[in-house]
Design a protein around this motif. Structure first.
Motif, PDB file in Angstrom:
ATOM      1  N   ARG A  95       0.828  -1.208   0.000  1.00  0.00           N
ATOM      2  CA  ARG A  95       0.000   0.000   0.000  1.00  0.00           C
ATOM      3  C   ARG A  95       0.860   1.255   0.000  1.00  0.00           C
ATOM      4  O   ARG A  95       0.532   2.251  -0.661  1.00  0.00           O
ATOM      5  N   LEU A  96       1.960   1.227   0.703  1.00  0.00           N
ATOM      6  CA  LEU A  96       2.844   2.389   0.759  1.00  0.00           C
ATOM      7  C   LEU A  96       3.634   2.573  -0.529  1.00  0.00           C
ATOM      8  O   LEU A  96       4.020   3.692  -0.873  1.00  0.00           O
ATOM      9  N   ILE A  98       2.529   2.119  -3.601  1.00  0.00           N
ATOM     10  CA  ILE A  98       1.725   2.708  -4.679  1.00  0.00           C
ATOM     11  C   ILE A  98       1.815   4.233  -4.699  1.00  0.00           C
ATOM     12  O   ILE A  98       2.108   4.818  -5.753  1.00  0.00           O
ATOM     13  N   PRO A  99       1.581   4.950  -3.581  1.00  0.00           N
ATOM     14  CA  PRO A  99       1.749   6.400  -3.646  1.00  0.00           C
ATOM     15  C   PRO A  99       3.183   6.826  -3.956  1.00  0.00           C
ATOM     16  O   PRO A  99       3.402   7.895  -4.550  1.00  0.00           O
ATOM     17  N   ALA A 100       4.169   6.000  -3.595  1.00  0.00           N
ATOM     18  CA  ALA A 100       5.548   6.320  -3.955  1.00  0.00           C
ATOM     19  C   ALA A 100       5.729   6.273  -5.470  1.00  0.00           C
ATOM     20  O   ALA A 100       6.428   7.120  -6.048  1.00  0.00           O
ATOM     21  N   GLN A 102       3.292   6.812  -7.593  1.00  0.00           N
ATOM     22  CA  GLN A 102       2.451   7.872  -8.149  1.00  0.00           C
ATOM     23  C   GLN A 102       3.074   9.255  -8.026  1.00  0.00           C
ATOM     24  O   GLN A 102       2.713  10.163  -8.786  1.00  0.00           O
ATOM     25  N   ALA A 103       3.981   9.433  -7.101  1.00  0.00           N
ATOM     26  CA  ALA A 103       4.513  10.764  -6.784  1.00  0.00           C
ATOM     27  C   ALA A 103       5.096  11.449  -8.024  1.00  0.00           C
ATOM     28  O   ALA A 103       5.926  10.880  -8.727  1.00  0.00           O
ATOM     29  N   TRP A 107      -1.613   9.908 -12.686  1.00  0.00           N
ATOM     30  CA  TRP A 107      -1.897   8.479 -12.556  1.00  0.00           C
ATOM     31  C   TRP A 107      -3.381   8.234 -12.779  1.00  0.00           C
ATOM     32  O   TRP A 107      -4.220   8.781 -12.074  1.00  0.00           O
ATOM     33  N   LEU A 121      -7.164   4.820  -3.026  1.00  0.00           N
ATOM     34  CA  LEU A 121      -5.788   5.188  -3.322  1.00  0.00           C
ATOM     35  C   LEU A 121      -5.808   6.436  -4.190  1.00  0.00           C
ATOM     36  O   LEU A 121      -6.833   6.789  -4.773  1.00  0.00           O
ATOM     37  N   GLY A 122      -4.672   7.098  -4.308  1.00  0.00           N
ATOM     38  CA  GLY A 122      -4.614   8.320  -5.101  1.00  0.00           C
ATOM     39  C   GLY A 122      -4.781   8.059  -6.579  1.00  0.00           C
ATOM     40  O   GLY A 122      -4.884   6.925  -7.032  1.00  0.00           O
ATOM     41  N   GLY A 123      -4.803   9.120  -7.336  1.00  0.00           N
ATOM     42  CA  GLY A 123      -4.970   9.024  -8.774  1.00  0.00           C
ATOM     43  C   GLY A 123      -6.381   9.361  -9.205  1.00  0.00           C
ATOM     44  O   GLY A 123      -7.265   9.634  -8.390  1.00  0.00           O
TER      45      GLY A 123
END
Length: 220
Positions: A95-96, A98-100, A102-103, A107, A121-123
């Protein structure tokens, strides 16, 4: 970077050996059918246990492709998660990550038949996305033109040097391009299956994935 360049709908694309699609003119990387969390979903349904590492392996390969290409836009072309619950129950390490990934990037999660709703999740979450002259969606449609899709997990079987080889493959004709499944625990549908042979035009071609992507006529 092991890839094979080809033209589709008037643009130059690269089929990566990993199964990702690279559009260098727009710094865009597209992957399809990650099916993250598949082993956990199968366990929930009482199936024989699978080693729970497929999510980590898939994300590691995606991270490598992002590093190689420097992509600024990422499109996940549907069925990114094996179901909605899989997105909510990822291991904390995954889980951690994925945002890494996306940064600093745009996305886009395209909705698939396994994950039809938004995930926590983001995006951006969309049914389809257009960047002329291409349109990105999960499942091919009859009115396709410049369409990039996934869903079918295409694979190709060939005879080479007296032995049979089967690999995930990109399929494309003058109207549509279908990506192979990117996820580690994903099966495949042979290009000779009527679901695919009926979709693709008579001059359709295939690009086999692997260390040396290979272009061939689509086996029927």
């Amino acid at each position: 970077m092991n890839s094979l360049a080809f033209s589709f709908s008037g643009v130059r694309l690269h089929a990566l050996g990993s199964g990702a699609l690279w559009w260098p003119d727009h710094d865009l990387l597209c992957v399809s059918d990650l099916h993250l969390g598949k082993s956990a979903r199968m366990a929930r349904r009482g199936a024989p246990a699978l080693p729970p590492y497929e999510t980590r392996d898939t994300l590691a390969r995606l991270a490598a492709d992002l590093k190689r290409t420097g992509a600024k836009t990422v499109i996940c072309l549907g069925d990114s998660f094996d179901d909605i619950e899989a997105a909510d129950t990822l291991h904390e390490t995954d889980r951690l990550q994925i945002p890494a990934l996306q940064a600093g990037r745009m996305w886009i999660w395209i909705e698939g038949n396994h994950d039809p709703g938004p995930v926590s999740l983001g995006g951006t979450h969309l049914a389809e996305w257009r960047r002329a002259p291409l349109v990105f969606r999960h499942i091919a449609q009859n009115d396709a033109r410049g369409e990039v899709s996934g869903h079918y997990h295409p694979k190709v079987r060939l005879q080479a040097r007296g032995r049979s080889i089967t690999r995930p493959a990109f399929l494309f004709d003058d109207r549509r391009l279908i990506l192979p499944a990117y996820g580690t625990y994903t099966g495949g549908l042979r290009s000779s299956d009527t679901a695919l042979s009926g979709l693709m035009g008579p001059d359709a071609r295939a690009i086999l994935t692997g260390e040396q992507p290979r272009l061939t006529a689509m086996p029927r």
